[in-house]
Design an enzyme around this catalytic site. Structure first.
Site, PDB file in Angstrom:
ATOM      1  N   HIS A 999     -35.509 -40.938 -47.918  1.00  0.00           N
ATOM      2  CA  HIS A 999     -35.004 -41.968 -46.935  1.00  0.00           C
ATOM      3  C   HIS A 999     -36.333 -43.522 -47.247  1.00  0.00           C
ATOM      4  O   HIS A 999     -35.073 -43.937 -46.823  1.00  0.00           O
ATOM      5  CB  HIS A 999     -34.750 -41.536 -45.738  1.00  0.00           C
ATOM      6  CG  HIS A 999     -33.914 -41.911 -45.038  1.00  0.00           C
ATOM      7  ND1 HIS A 999     -32.543 -42.262 -44.963  1.00  0.00           N
ATOM      8  CD2 HIS A 999     -34.421 -43.186 -44.232  1.00  0.00           C
ATOM      9  CE1 HIS A 999     -32.252 -42.827 -43.677  1.00  0.00           C
ATOM     10  NE2 HIS A 999     -33.715 -43.384 -43.219  1.00  0.00           N
ATOM     11  N   GLU A1000     -37.010 -43.254 -46.244  1.00  0.00           N
ATOM     12  CA  GLU A1000     -38.356 -44.988 -46.130  1.00  0.00           C
ATOM     13  C   GLU A1000     -38.633 -44.801 -47.465  1.00  0.00           C
ATOM     14  O   GLU A1000     -38.418 -46.576 -47.525  1.00  0.00           O
ATOM     15  CB  GLU A1000     -39.200 -44.171 -45.735  1.00  0.00           C
ATOM     16  CG  GLU A1000     -39.216 -43.166 -44.064  1.00  0.00           C
ATOM     17  CD  GLU A1000     -37.950 -44.052 -43.708  1.00  0.00           C
ATOM     18  OE1 GLU A1000     -38.500 -44.998 -42.908  1.00  0.00           O
ATOM     19  OE2 GLU A1000     -37.433 -43.227 -42.290  1.00  0.00           O
ATOM     20  N   HIS A1003     -36.154 -47.413 -48.399  1.00  0.00           N
ATOM     21  CA  HIS A1003     -36.084 -49.101 -47.425  1.00  0.00           C
ATOM     22  C   HIS A1003     -37.029 -49.812 -47.976  1.00  0.00           C
ATOM     23  O   HIS A1003     -36.733 -50.593 -48.264  1.00  0.00           O
ATOM     24  CB  HIS A1003     -36.513 -48.658 -46.225  1.00  0.00           C
ATOM     25  CG  HIS A1003     -35.228 -47.558 -45.016  1.00  0.00           C
ATOM     26  ND1 HIS A1003     -34.562 -48.419 -44.820  1.00  0.00           N
ATOM     27  CD2 HIS A1003     -35.604 -47.111 -44.465  1.00  0.00           C
ATOM     28  CE1 HIS A1003     -33.793 -47.971 -44.011  1.00  0.00           C
ATOM     29  NE2 HIS A1003     -34.512 -47.021 -43.132  1.00  0.00           N
ATOM     30  N   ASP A1010     -30.388 -48.530 -43.018  1.00  0.00           N
ATOM     31  CA  ASP A1010     -29.444 -47.262 -43.217  1.00  0.00           C
ATOM     32  C   ASP A1010     -28.158 -47.648 -42.532  1.00  0.00           C
ATOM     33  O   ASP A1010     -27.672 -48.568 -42.250  1.00  0.00           O
ATOM     34  CB  ASP A1010     -30.045 -47.186 -40.983  1.00  0.00           C
ATOM     35  CG  ASP A1010     -32.028 -46.680 -41.177  1.00  0.00           C
ATOM     36  OD1 ASP A1010     -31.704 -45.362 -42.040  1.00  0.00           O
ATOM     37  OD2 ASP A1010     -32.707 -46.740 -40.450  1.00  0.00           O
TER      38      ASP A1010
END
Length: 1746
Positions: A999-1000, A1003, A1010
């Site tokens: 998830h990170e 980014h 998000d």
């Protein structure tokens, strides 16, 4: 308003009559009324019935009926097509009944029925021989816009009967292909002119199955003879519009399968939408649901019809108003036109009758067969002589029907020509009679008062409609348009001339008429007059003369005379002269009609029509004129349209066939051995295009500021050298008229950027491009900003045009330019890759990420006990222990092995087999004990790490997050994990750590955001449904409140807020633990089913999250697909799981720095040597950390080692180095010599160059600099470069880029060198070691004058504080006072001993907190410049200081691309808000730009209140280097510390398992969102950047639009909508915009996809404010629905003085919420969404959609 249309062709092309009023309609999924018509020229052939393989049962059933070749075909083809269409349309459509119309030339048969309104000219399919034996290719005549119905399908008899035409596939499939053109207005997906194109994928193409295709050395495309040969066996099902002949092809391309890059007509005409998307928008699709449970459609039924002889009845008005008229009475003009029709237009053999009417009707003639002249005269003799009485149209029609039926003819298929000028309130009384009669009624409205319902009669019966007013020959043109409908071109009357002439008393007028070789039979010259017959002289091309007496004058006193040319009229130019013998002026008309010269030679013909019969202003209409010979288009004609309004106002338009604007033709595509053009002799034609009706138009005809320029549709692009050359046809100021004001050209390396986000693509500088007159050819050339020298580099280009009213055209077609480099040339070129300032070492190698660095902060204590508390992945740990029995890592080693190994597998699945982690370096700090397994880092360091592990500041919590403050798709800064997150098992509410890492990583690496929103966890969807903010909407769960009191917790349903309609603040979305949908990782990675990112198909565009706001509602997968990673990685086919990552354990080493300083002769200029020494001394004494090892090298044309490495322990070590700073400057410059000596300094002290730093300062040029690039690259050293002055070597920055070093530029600013050295501080991650600048200011002080200032010392700093003063002539008197009043004077300052004109004071101990004041007195007799620099460090190692870092969005910029200035102000990891941040940018000429930076979430700032202060920089002043410096100040207690972080993993509050809600521990609560911060000041250097392509004197013109509004909010206040937003500027975020364009809709996608067509809000009273100001505006929506929730979406654009328009704003939503009358406490939801049912009291709700 009823304009009429006349088209005059002076040198023309060919046209068949337009096929109007098709009878096709859809009835319960079945098409009815389909007409297949056979041309009269097709001979009947009984033998062909046996040669056609008739479709099974259908042939047996119809064998007795069908005795000709074409019927058998139709039943075969259409029956097969019906089944194929049913499958292709997903069971929506089939053919229910079909009529086959045979011509009158065929023998009669008892089974042939009488047609009703079916006729050849309205047929959907025509069967006719090709003209000139051009070929048998089936095609559809289609020249409207995307989605518009075509004219007809054309099949040749040979195509229908010959078996060797199987190259097209079964005829039923061909029929469906053509039906899609005809009925739904889609286009072909192939392109014979451009069969290949350059894309990101490779394919196999062969030439004649004998050898591979060769590449063209210039274009890179395949040679012209290359043909794509498909495999016969295919697995894909689409597309019918490409290759219907393949067995597998049974579908149309959908949005998912459509190839948007292909250069075909479907993409060009339909804005790259798929054929299925266009079909879905059709009325057919909207009215037909799939036929569930039906495997195959019923077979179609067929009707066999035979055309009948033509039956026409004229129904003519003779009411009193017919006596009116300016150019002769209307009655006379009607009689002139009717006589012409009877004698010259109607075909021989037709049955014609006549009725006249006023308030009653009289049959003047029952049907008479037109055989010879006596037949015509029998009717024309009864034309009315007088006009009187009222108007009864229905009486006239009924008598017309009677005239037909009394002659033993049926009204079905008969025609009535109805002419009237009167109003009749009873006209509707006979509509039903008309409808059931089957007659076709052509209407001619004469004058502006003719009955408004007249056109209803022609519309309902499929007739033609005309309007005639003051144009004296308008009626003649109307009657001339009502010609043969049989398809027999030889019978059709053609107008060669129709001209009205005003001639003075006793005057003469001359003219000419062209008679070409395709016409000349039955030719008439007709002259009419209004007062007295003129003298007429007519000469044929051979000189034969006709005079007045040769012209036959009518006997009815209708002021006309005609001459019929005997036999065949001579080919060539006929000349005439008309002399007016009257003493007063009069109006004359000349009309020339003719027919085809030979039945075997088709004439050139023309037809004209408007795009529609009715228009609502301000919708534009399109004029179409088709010019053809047979079925072939005639090119190169001059076509002029004359449009007349009811008040007599005429507009003249030149029509074009240039492929520009909105018109395109889908021509046949036959094989022709030669060029497809053949010469056509000169000719002329006139055609009437009927009439159309306009409503809503202003009476004065003022159309200003209504229509934009038309869309450019023929943009082409190609590389010429390194430049892209563009060509296109100029649009106009108003659509295709006049001249546009300017062009906006944008480019991208991704076509989707231009297609979906044109305003975000790279702007091309068009300052020199001045638009030409509409229709002209435009040429423009530019050099792309970035040109990658590699084969297949592609650029996509599109264009918009704007007019003076700031109205902008649609985005043009997207052109592609490909830079092709032959392989032998490619070997000679290399690509120099530039990295960002925070040069991450991550790179992709064969799908695996390498160079990932995880760095542990020095403040994290080593803890051996933690190794047992981590559940390590067993196999991996065992393998690692087997390798090294002595391995005894600290607490983090194993958790990384677990987290990243797990993340690698998850990433591999999420990326569809594209990415995994190949190797990872874990960097432990110097504070940890040394171990034998720890290797020496190379260029890995804490400040370049991709992941940092550090405790949170203020114990805020352990939420993982990514520091990401740039634009969508830009890389983030780092991922932050806390030790507690990595080690504590009770944090499983985030899911497995490997999933959190992915998830990170998304980014960090791909710049996505998000898909949840903790501030807005729920929103109102466009369906009036309360939804949880999520992606995808397929994730289900419950919305509940969990309340705990005294250890007991209760879960209840959420209540609705009575004001907003949303759920109460405590409401949480609790997902089901078991889900079926696989997305999305950016919403809830902790769900076990979630293994994908949201795609375009599954993305929730409405959710109010950062992904939608910052990425223009694009999905995360769409952003990832555009990344360089994705472009360079194909899926790893056949690989189930990636190999496990390998790990390197590194330990940070002591800092090693070598100064390599230029002392060449040019350093004497501008005191550069002295300024360098001042800055170097400051660096050595105040910046570099203690225990660092420092050496010194000086160089000119040679290098000298001044100091080998010296460890800096205390103040006695600095002078050992500063004493050797150079005192003289001489000789040349050899940069490589200096670098090599620097390496020697390092290695001679038994240190490795890997990870060591060199600070290289020079002002000189060196053409040998690249000679040491290889050595630098392999050294592992980090080189920071400082370029001094404008002449410093241009390739200097290459050294810092390739090594990950910093880059600075210093010129005339006296503090610039000090600022540069101050920026090269600690990279270890230890905040207490980093030197911080509190002040850096240059002060010009006049002689004998004093200057005063102050410096803020806040409580986070004060250790190791220095005040430094420099001067240019003489030391000033210095007085410094601390906050408690203690005074320091000049004698307390230590002067340098090397005459470097500087003095410094180190404050003993810890500097006092508060404001320090100073005064400087210049005792010199001349003015001089002084500088004040204040350096300090953290007050305490346990309290991180407030710090500021600055950088530009990129290191290099190509004008006119804007750059963004970023400054991060923080304390620890928390953002500091409310500071005043000012950036100073200086160019090589010393020109300085000052920018106030903002953290307001507007303009360049992506998120408000995140401690990132930004602003656009656009004030370029020439090319070269620019430097950045930032001042940060907080005054009057305005600053505060934010306790929030963006871009973090979702904290799942709980889950539902087996229907039971299980709550996780609550997220740590923070008492207050912000904490106060005392006043402070900081100075930071942001390094340097390079600009190219900029004008030398600064921006000559405004080339930037206003910035996008990103914070638009909307809320209802009563019945009004109140808007707020931050004002953009005139140029991005500077200045003041000129005006705003606000639009609204009740449908979100209207604004997202088609902003310019949404409802315009009146902003007349709205005057834009200065950029950064808060705007407020209120308006009342035009329509306000009541009775349920009313929802409006609003978006805004800003326009500047130059007409540049901003990108569309975020889309705000305003909801007028009406709560239920009963209590809302019972309202809740068992799923993630709840429908909104509303009534009663009005309240408001607001929410920002994106």
């Amino acid at each position: 308003m009823v304009p009429g249309l006349k088209v005059l062709l002076l040198l023309s092309l060919h046209l068949l009559q337009e096929v109007k009023s098709s009878m096709v309609h859809l009835n319960n999924n079945g098409y009815e009324g389909v007409v297949v018509a056979i041309n009269p020229s097709v001979p009947e052939d009984e033998r062909l019935i046996q040669s056609i393989k008739v479709h099974m049962l259908m042939l047996i059933l119809l064998r007795d009926i069908v005795t000709t070749k074409h019927f058998s075909f139709c039943q075969e083809m259409v029956t097969q097509a019906s089944t194929y269409l049913f499958e292709a349309s997903k069971r929506r459509f089939y053919f229910r009944n079909v009529s086959i119309l045979v011509p009158t030339t065929w023998k009669s048969k008892p089974k042939y029925l009488m047609p009703k309104r079916e006729s050849y000219d309205k047929a959907d399919v025509i069967v006719a021989d090709p003209y000139l034996k051009y070929g048998d290719d089936p095609y559809t005549l289609q020249y409207g816009q995307c989605g518009d119905r075509g004219q007809y399908i054309h099949f040749t008899p040979n195509f229908l009967l010959t078996d060797n035409l199987r190259i097209y596939g079964p005829r039923g499939r061909v029929f469906v292909h053509e039906w899609a053109h005809l009925q739904w207005g889609v286009f072909d997906e192939y392109n014979t002119d451009q069969p290949f194109y350059m894309s990101g994928k490779n394919g196999k193409n062969v030439l004649e199955a004998t050898r591979r295709c060769r590449r063209d050395s210039k274009t890179g495309l395949f040679e012209p003879k290359c043909t794509f040969i498909p495999d016969k066996s295919q697995t894909v099902k689409d597309s019918i519009m490409f290759m219907q002949s393949l067995d597998s092809v049974v579908e149309f391309c959908t949005e998912k399968t459509h190839n948007t890059e292909a250069p075909n007509l479907q993409n060009k005409m339909c804005n790259r939408r798929s054929t299925w998307d266009v079909i879905k928008e059709s009325a057919d699709f909207q009215n037909a649901s799939p036929m569930e449970g039906v495997e195959a459609p019923p077979p179609p039924t067929f009707s066999l019809l035979k055309s009948k002889q033509r039956v026409v009845c004229l129904v003519l008005d003779k009411s009193g108003s017919m006596s009116l008229g300016n150019n002769g009475t209307r009655l006379i003009r009607m009689n002139q036109a009717a006589e012409l029709y009877l004698i010259q237009i109607v075909e021989k053999g037709s049955l014609v009758g006549m009725v006249t009417f006023d308030s009653t009707a009289t049959i003047q003639n029952n049907l008479i067969r037109m055989i010879n002249e006596s037949s015509y005269l029998e009717i024309s003799a009864n034309l009315p002589r007088e006009a009187s009485g009222g108007t009864s149209i229905c009486n006239g029609l009924r008598k017309g029907f009677e005239a037909i039926t009394s002659s033993n003819q049926t009204t079905s298929g008969s025609e009535i020509v109805l002419l009237t000028d009167g109003e009749d309130s009873q006209i509707r009384s006979c509509f039903e009679e008309v409808k059931h009669s089957g007659a076709i009624i052509h209407t001619i409205a004469l004058g502006p008062d003719a009955a408004q319902e007249l056109e209803s009669l022609s519309s309902m019966t499929g007739g033609l409609r005309y309007f005639a007013n003051e144009d004296i020959n308008g009626l003649i043109d109307a009657f001339s348009g009502i010609s043969s409908r049989s398809g027999n071109i030889a019978q059709q009357a053609l107008q060669l001339e129709s001209k009205a002439l005003t001639i003075a008393g006793k005057g003469q007028i001359d003219g000419t008429v062209l008679v070409d070789s395709t016409v000349g039979n039955d030719t008439f010259f007709v002259v009419t007059w209004t007062a007295q017959k003129p003298d007429i002289i007519l000469h044929d091309p051979k000189g034969k003369k006709y005079i007045t007496s040769d012209f036959r004058e009518d006997k009815l006193n209708i002021y006309s005379a005609r001459l019929r040319i005997p036999g065949i009229a001579e080919t060539g130019t006929w000349t005439y002269s008309l002399s007016n013998n009257n003493v007063i002026s009069q109006s004359l008309t000349v009309t020339v009609t003719t027919r085809a010269r030979s039945p075997t030679m088709l004439p050139v013909i023309t037809t004209a029509h408007m795009s529609q019969d009715t228009a609502r202003y301000p919708s534009p209409m399109i004029v179409y004129a088709r010019v053809s010979q047979g079925f072939l288009p005639v090119l190169g004609a001059n076509v002029t349209a004359v449009i007349e309004a009811k008040d007599g106002h005429q507009v003249t338009l030149e029509l074009w066939d240039n492929g520009a604007g909105q018109i395109t033709l889908n021509p046949p595509r036959p094989e022709v051995p030669e060029a497809t053009d053949a010469p056509v002799e000169d000719f002329s034609r006139v055609a009437s295009g009927g009439s159309f009706t306009v409503s809503g138009a202003p009476p004065d005809g003022n159309h200003a500021n209504v229509f934009p320029p038309s869309k450019v549709t023929d943009l082409e692009a190609k590389f010429e050298g390194d430049h892209i050359h563009l060509t296109w046809t100029a649009p106009g100021k108003v659509l295709d008229k006049g001249k546009a004001y300017r062009y906006i050209i944008r480019m991208s390396q991704h076509s989707q950027d231009l297609q979906e986000h044109f305003n975000n693509a790279t702007l091309v500088n068009t300052a020199s491009l001045m638009p030409k007159e509409a229709g002209s050819k435009e040429d423009f050339e530019f050099k792309p900003e970035t040109l990658k020298i590699e084969s297949g580099t592609k650029f996509y280009v599109a264009i918009q045009a704007s007019n003076e009213a700031d109205l902008t055209s649609e985005v043009s077609n997207i052109a592609q330019a490909v830079k092709f480099i032959p392989p032998q040339v490619l070997l000679l070129l290399s690509l120099h890759l530039l990295q960002e300032a925070k040069s991450s070492m991550v790179h992709l190698n064969n799908n695996g990420y390498e160079g990932v660095v995880v760095a542990i902060n020095p403040s994290v204590p080593e803890d051996e006990r933690l190794i047992q508390s981590i559940k390590v992945r067993r196999v991996l740990l065992a393998a690692y222990l087997h390798v090294s029995n002595s391995f005894s890592p600290g607490r983090f080693d194993c958790v990384y092995l677990e987290m990243i190994t797990q993340a690698s597998t998850y990433l591999f699945e999420a990326s569809k087999g594209r990415f995994y982690f190949r190797n990872v370096s874990i960097l432990v700090p110097m504070t940890w004990k040394s171990k034998s397994q720890y290797s020496m880092p190379k260029r890995e360091s804490y400040d370049k790490a991709d992941v940092i592990v550090a405790d949170p500041y203020l114990k805020y919590g352990d939420e993982p997050y990514t520091l990401h403050y740039r634009q969508c798709g830009d890389r983030g800064q780092y991922i932050h994990f806390t030790p507690n997150f990595l080690l504590t098992d009770n944090l499983l509410m985030y899911g497995p750590r490997g999933r959190v890492f992915v998830h990170e990583w998304a980014h960090l690496r791909w710049g996505v955001f998000d898909e949840y929103n903790t501030d807005r966890p729920f929103y109102m969807s466009g369906k009036n449904v309360l939804e949880a903010t999520r992606c995808s909407t397929g994730i289900n769960g419950k919305n509940v409140v969990n309340e705990c009191q005294r250890g007991s917790c209760v879960t209840r349903k959420c209540r609705r807020d009575s004001k907003t309609g949303l759920y109460e603040p405590k409401c949480k979305f609790i997902p089901n633990k078991s889900q079926t949908v696989p997305e999305s990782i950016m919403f809830m990675q902790n769900l076990s089913s979630v293994v994908e990112f949201c795609t375009e198909k599954t993305h929730n565009t409405e959710a109010p999250n950062l992904q939608n706001k910052l990425c223009d509602h694009r999905s995360t997968w769409d952003i990832i697909k555009k990344s360089a990673d994705f472009q360079n990685a194909s899926p790893m086919e056949g690989v189930e799981a990636p190999p496990p990552p390998t790990f390197s354990l590194l330990k940070s080493k002591q800092r090693v720095v070598c100064l390599v300083l230029d002392k060449s002769e040019s350093m004497n200029k501008d005191n550069r040597l002295i300024r360098m020494n001042q800055a170097a001394e400051l660096y050595l004494t105040q910046i570099v950390e203690k225990k660092s090892m420092v050496g010194l090298v000086t160089f000119d044309q040679k290098a000298k080692i001044q100091n080998y490495l010296t460890k800096i322990i205390d103040s006695s070590d600095y002078p050992k180095i500063t004493a050797n700073l150079p005192q003289q400057a001489s000789n040349g410059t050899s940069i490589c010599s200096g670098i090599e000596a620097g390496f020697q300094v390092i290695t001679s002290s038994r240190q490795s160059t890997s990870g060591s730093e060199i600070i290289l300062l020079t002002d000189g040029e060196d053409d040998k600099i690249s000679s040491c690039f290889g050595a630098v690259k392999h050294s592992g050293a980090v080189i920071h470069t400082i370029a001094v002055g404008s002449k410093a070597e241009k390739e200097l920055e290459t050294l810092s880029t390739m090594t990950g070093g910093l880059r600075f530029y210093a010129n005339k600013d006296l503090t610039s060198l000090m600022d540069a050295f101050s920026g090269i501080s600690s990279s270890s991650g230890s905040a207490s070691q980093r030197a911080l600048q509190l002040e850096s200011i240059a002060l010009p002080v006049p002689a004998r004058q004093q200057i005063k200032g102050s410096v803020l010392m806040d409580s986070t700093v004060g250790s190791d504080t220095f005040f430094v003063v420099t001067w240019t002539a003489q030391k000033p008197e210095i007085v410094l006072q601390d906050p408690k009043g203690k005074t320091y004077r000049g004698s307390d300052f230590k002067d340098d001993t090397l005459n470097m004109r500087s003095a410094r004071l180190q404050i003993p101990g810890i500097a006092e907190t508060g404001t320090w004041t100073y005064s400087l007195l210049n005792n010199n007799v001349i003015s001089q410049s002084l500088t004040v620099t204040v350096i300090t460090r953290a007050r305490s190692p346990t309290t991180p200081p407030i710090s500021a870092t600055a950088h530009m969005s990129q290191d290099t910029a190509r004008y006119p691309s804007p750059m963004i200035v970023y400054t991060r102000v923080s304390q620890g990891f928390l953002p500091v808000l409310g500071a005043n941040v000012t950036a100073f940018i200086e160019d090589e000429d010393g020109h300085q730009v000052t920018l106030e930076l903002w953290d307001n979430g507007a303009g360049a700032d992506t998120v408000q209140n995140d401690g990132i202060y930004t602003r656009y920089f656009t004030d370029y002043h020439g090319n070269g280097r620019y430097s950045l410096k930032v001042n940060v100040q907080a005054r009057r207690n305005t600053a505060r510390l934010s306790l929030r972080q963006q871009s973090k993993s979702f904290y799942m509050p709980g889950y539902i398992e087996d229907g039971k809600i299980i709550m996780n521990p609550p997220r740590p609560e923070i008492r207050e969102a912000d904490a106060p911060v005392e006043d402070f000041s900081r100075v930071a250097s942001g390094g340097s950047f390079t600009v190219s392509g900029a004008p030398p004197g600064g921006s000559p013109a405004n080339v930037f639009p206003p910035s996008k509004v990103t914070d638009l909010e909307a809320q209802f206040e009563g019945d009004h909508i109140h808007l707020t937003w931050t004002a953009p500027g005139k140029s991005l975020d500077k200045g003041k915009a000129r005006r705003y364009v606000i639009r609204m809709s009740q449908h979100f996608r209207d604004l997202q996809k088609d902003f310019s067509n949404a409802t315009l809000v009146n902003t007349a009273g709205l005057i834009p404010r200065e950029a950064g100001s808060k705007e407020n505006f209120e308006f009342k929506p035009e329509t306000l629905k009541t009775g349920k929730s009313t929802m409006f979406y609003i978006a805004i654009q800003a326009v500047n003085d130059a007409g540049f328009t901003s990108v569309n704003s975020n889309i705000a939503q305003a909801v007028k919420f009406i709560p239920p009358e009963h209590s809302v406490s019972a309202l809740g939801s068992n799923i993630s969404a709840i429908p909104l049912t509303v009534w009663g009291l009005t309240v408001v709700f607001k929410y920002i959609l994106n």
